[in-house]
Design a protein around this motif. Structure first.
Motif, PDB file in Angstrom:
ATOM      1  N   TYR A   1     -16.999  -6.136  47.356  1.00 43.27           N
ATOM      2  CA  TYR A   1     -16.557  -7.647  47.659  1.00 43.27           C
ATOM      3  C   TYR A   1     -17.426  -7.734  49.043  1.00 43.27           C
ATOM      4  O   TYR A   1     -17.477  -6.688  49.863  1.00 43.27           O
ATOM      5  CB  TYR A   1     -15.225  -7.925  48.171  1.00 43.27           C
ATOM      6  CG  TYR A   1     -14.479  -7.803  46.796  1.00 43.27           C
ATOM      7  CD1 TYR A   1     -13.911  -8.885  46.197  1.00 43.27           C
ATOM      8  CD2 TYR A   1     -13.597  -6.602  46.584  1.00 43.27           C
ATOM      9  CE1 TYR A   1     -13.176  -8.573  45.016  1.00 43.27           C
ATOM     10  CE2 TYR A   1     -12.709  -6.222  45.476  1.00 43.27           C
ATOM     11  CZ  TYR A   1     -12.545  -7.655  44.813  1.00 43.27           C
ATOM     12  OH  TYR A   1     -11.709  -7.483  43.582  1.00 43.27           O
TER      13      TYR A   1
ATOM     14  N   LYS B   1     -17.585 -11.723  44.911  1.00 42.43           N
ATOM     15  CA  LYS B   1     -17.802 -10.356  44.145  1.00 42.43           C
ATOM     16  C   LYS B   1     -19.185  -9.934  43.836  1.00 42.43           C
ATOM     17  O   LYS B   1     -20.162 -10.889  43.630  1.00 42.43           O
ATOM     18  CB  LYS B   1     -17.159 -10.754  42.750  1.00 42.43           C
ATOM     19  CG  LYS B   1     -15.596 -10.808  43.084  1.00 42.43           C
ATOM     20  CD  LYS B   1     -14.946 -11.113  41.754  1.00 42.43           C
ATOM     21  CE  LYS B   1     -13.350 -11.231  41.895  1.00 42.43           C
ATOM     22  NZ  LYS B   1     -12.770 -11.251  40.711  1.00 42.43           N
TER      23      LYS B   1
ATOM     24  N   LEU C   1     -14.531 -13.429  50.605  1.00 43.18           N
ATOM     25  CA  LEU C   1     -15.430 -12.312  50.002  1.00 43.18           C
ATOM     26  C   LEU C   1     -15.771 -12.698  48.577  1.00 43.18           C
ATOM     27  O   LEU C   1     -15.236 -13.264  47.935  1.00 43.18           O
ATOM     28  CB  LEU C   1     -14.506 -11.305  49.808  1.00 43.18           C
ATOM     29  CG  LEU C   1     -14.121 -10.349  51.044  1.00 43.18           C
ATOM     30  CD1 LEU C   1     -13.016  -9.238  51.100  1.00 43.18           C
ATOM     31  CD2 LEU C   1     -15.384  -9.879  52.085  1.00 43.18           C
TER      32      LEU C   1
END
Length: 297
Positions: free
Chosen positions: A140, A164, A162
């Motif tokens: 993340y 991925k 965040l």
């Protein structure tokens, strides 16, 4: 910010003054602010992951390492204490970045994000800084910048922004942290970090995202996201810790220990969520609602 004086409060606009906090439009979800002073010598009040106060560089390198061998972290002195400093050796090298990482064991579902002290006196050779947490088979990540190159900055990474990379396993199983500086120019520089810890752990304020309303009115997705982001930024700018959850996940367990609930744009909510909030208010909890307050409340 004492919840004892907070009433249920509904307001159409987001430009308001409430309990001494001036609300000014802003949309950033990674917050960086100049500390306004030197690095504190005393340990902070929040729970630390790593104070970065190593006795020497050998001790620092026993914890922090560079998986691509792009740099060697060092223990340096700042404000009468040790901090972790990362050289960015870009001059005359092919290095595209300087990165460091360390092993951890964290459950970020119990807090709102990560915070740390950061300094980079010369950020010109760097295009961006990125903070990563690893889980499963991926990362993340969120980028951040230095607000005041002349001094220390407080950086807050909100877990809800965040992004991925790969296939991370979940925020409850974080096993590594990484900080990276991406090269922009062919000159050497360095950055330092200290007091790396959790942010928003056991916060008494809960911001509730209006996902129930978005499901019924998808055209309001951007509006709901914008209002949540704005309220969250105001709280961060005021130094007020909070947690964020979806109204689809709003249960009595989520409200344990909370004193204030904020509804940025929750025009409609499920019957279950309304019952939970009703019980919260009857138990002495306080509510701030923007835009529209559901009639049941």
């Amino acid at each position: 910010w004492s919840s004892n004086s907070l009433p249920a409060y509904s307001c159409d606009g987001l430009d308001m003054k409430l309990l001494g906090i001036t609300f000014i439009a802003s949309m950033s979800c990674v917050y960086t602010a100049a500390s306004g002073m030197g690095l504190p010598s005393a340990a902070p009040e929040y729970r630390l992951i790593d104070r970065c106060n190593y006795k020497d560089s050998r001790a620092a390198r026993a914890v922090w390492y560079s998986s691509d061998n792009s740099t060697q972290p060092a223990a340096t002195e700042a404000g009468g204490r040790s901090v972790l400093t990362v050289p960015c050796n870009f001059k005359g090298t092919s290095a595209a970045r300087a990165l460091i990482e360390r092993k951890v064991k964290l459950d970020l579902t119990r807090c709102q994000g990560i915070q740390f002290q950061f300094r980079c006196a010369d950020p010109a050779p760097i295009s961006k800084f990125t903070f990563y947490v690893h889980s499963g088979r991926g990362w993340y990540a969120a980028s951040f910048a230095t607000d005041d190159p002349s001094g220390w900055n407080t950086v807050i990474i909100d877990k809800d922004v965040l992004q991925k990379e790969g296939k991370p396993g979940g925020l409850d199983e974080i096993d590594a942290i990484r900080i990276s500086a991406r090269k922009a120019g062919k000159a050497d520089t360095e950055f330092s970090i200290a007091d790396l810890g959790l942010w928003g752990e056991d916060a008494s304020i809960l911001v509730v995202r209006g996902d129930w309303y978005v499901r019924r009115c998808p055209e309001e997705t951007a509006s709901v996201a914008a209002r949540v982001g704005t309220v969250a930024q105001y709280l961060r700018a005021a130094g007020v810790a909070y947690n964020l959850c979806s109204d689809l996940d709003l249960k009595s367990e989520v409200l344990k220990g909370k004193r204030v609930v904020i509804l940025p744009q929750n025009s409609e909510m499920s019957d279950e969520a309304l019952k939970v909030l009703g019980a919260f208010l009857r138990g002495g909890g306080k509510l701030i609602s923007f835009y529209v307050l559901p009639p049941e409340l």
